[in-house]
Design a protein around this motif. Sequence first.
Motif, PDB file in Angstrom:
ATOM      1  N   LYS A  45      40.538  32.585  45.255  1.00 48.02           N
ATOM      2  CA  LYS A  45      41.478  32.907  46.333  1.00 48.02           C
ATOM      3  C   LYS A  45      42.454  31.750  46.559  1.00 48.02           C
ATOM      4  O   LYS A  45      43.656  31.980  46.754  1.00 48.02           O
ATOM      5  CB  LYS A  45      40.715  33.228  47.620  1.00 48.02           C
ATOM      6  N   LYS A  46      41.976  30.516  46.504  1.00 43.57           N
ATOM      7  CA  LYS A  46      42.861  29.348  46.658  1.00 43.57           C
ATOM      8  C   LYS A  46      43.867  29.259  45.509  1.00 43.57           C
ATOM      9  O   LYS A  46      45.065  29.065  45.750  1.00 43.57           O
ATOM     10  CB  LYS A  46      42.034  28.050  46.710  1.00 43.57           C
ATOM     11  N   ARG A  47      43.366  29.414  44.287  1.00 41.47           N
ATOM     12  CA  ARG A  47      44.264  29.321  43.122  1.00 41.47           C
ATOM     13  C   ARG A  47      45.350  30.383  43.164  1.00 41.47           C
ATOM     14  O   ARG A  47      46.479  30.133  42.768  1.00 41.47           O
ATOM     15  CB  ARG A  47      43.471  29.451  41.812  1.00 41.47           C
ATOM     16  N   ASN A  48      45.001  31.576  43.625  1.00 44.30           N
ATOM     17  CA  ASN A  48      45.953  32.682  43.654  1.00 44.30           C
ATOM     18  C   ASN A  48      46.689  32.792  44.989  1.00 44.30           C
ATOM     19  O   ASN A  48      47.476  33.726  45.166  1.00 44.30           O
ATOM     20  CB  ASN A  48      45.243  33.994  43.327  1.00 44.30           C
ATOM     21  N   GLN A  49      46.381  31.876  45.901  1.00 39.80           N
ATOM     22  CA  GLN A  49      47.016  31.843  47.225  1.00 39.80           C
ATOM     23  C   GLN A  49      46.836  33.167  47.971  1.00 39.80           C
ATOM     24  O   GLN A  49      47.784  33.703  48.569  1.00 39.80           O
ATOM     25  CB  GLN A  49      48.487  31.455  47.100  1.00 39.80           C
ATOM     26  N   TRP A  50      45.603  33.689  47.917  1.00 41.69           N
ATOM     27  CA  TRP A  50      45.256  34.874  48.690  1.00 41.69           C
ATOM     28  C   TRP A  50      44.720  34.396  50.032  1.00 41.69           C
ATOM     29  O   TRP A  50      43.821  33.555  50.062  1.00 41.69           O
ATOM     30  CB  TRP A  50      44.194  35.724  47.997  1.00 41.69           C
ATOM     31  N   ALA A  51      45.220  34.931  51.091  1.00 38.74           N
ATOM     32  CA  ALA A  51      44.792  34.487  52.432  1.00 38.74           C
ATOM     33  C   ALA A  51      43.344  34.759  52.679  1.00 38.74           C
ATOM     34  O   ALA A  51      42.700  35.562  52.129  1.00 38.74           O
ATOM     35  CB  ALA A  51      45.625  35.182  53.487  1.00 38.74           C
ATOM     36  N   GLU A  90      37.408  29.722  45.471  1.00 44.20           N
ATOM     37  CA  GLU A  90      38.285  28.945  44.590  1.00 44.20           C
ATOM     38  C   GLU A  90      39.330  29.839  43.927  1.00 44.20           C
ATOM     39  O   GLU A  90      40.488  29.436  43.781  1.00 44.20           O
ATOM     40  CB  GLU A  90      37.467  28.190  43.540  1.00 44.20           C
ATOM     41  N   GLN A 139      42.536  42.632  43.604  1.00 41.44           N
ATOM     42  CA  GLN A 139      41.910  41.326  43.791  1.00 41.44           C
ATOM     43  C   GLN A 139      40.431  41.367  43.415  1.00 41.44           C
ATOM     44  O   GLN A 139      39.929  40.454  42.752  1.00 41.44           O
ATOM     45  CB  GLN A 139      42.106  40.853  45.229  1.00 41.44           C
TER      46      GLN A 139
END
Length: 181
Positions: free
Chosen positions: A175-181, A173, A52
Amino acid sequence: MEALDLEKLRFPIGAFIAPTVYDASVIAEQIKVIGSFANRLKNEVAHLSDFQLDTPYRPRGWTIRQVVHHCADSHMNCLIRIKLTLTEDLPTIKPYNEGLWSELEDNRTMAIASSLQLLEGLHFRLHAILSNLSASDFERRYVHPQYGKEFPLYEVAALYAWHGNHHLAHITELKKRNQWA
């Protein structure tokens, strides 16, 4: 990817626009943002894996790892520029090539823990020094030769409050796009 999409990825909170009004409440809010940046950044990145951390926030953009190290590099320069401005009459600061710095081995591969620790102490100091400036201190200026203009410290405070939020948004952003908590 369309140019508009790339621009939104590049500037998720918009490009820096210097406020037209500076008063004690505006400056106090900028100082608060600067003081909280290191903890906010740490909270967003501390749990990320190396995969990540090595993910660019946009095509041909820096990785999260490079963003964290860049913030340490940039904000160290900020503190030095502020101190020069407070101790010299209209100093000309030394610019640096942030793109080339980001490609150095430490920025590309080093663990982020040391930069997070540096940012914690650095932002404690930035908060302390900015919190103790007088209105006339905020009027003091430095010359940035790359832009050929003078920067008053009230604008520098606004710029670095924005800069931290800008890079934090790159991370949040992604993290949101990749759906990382």
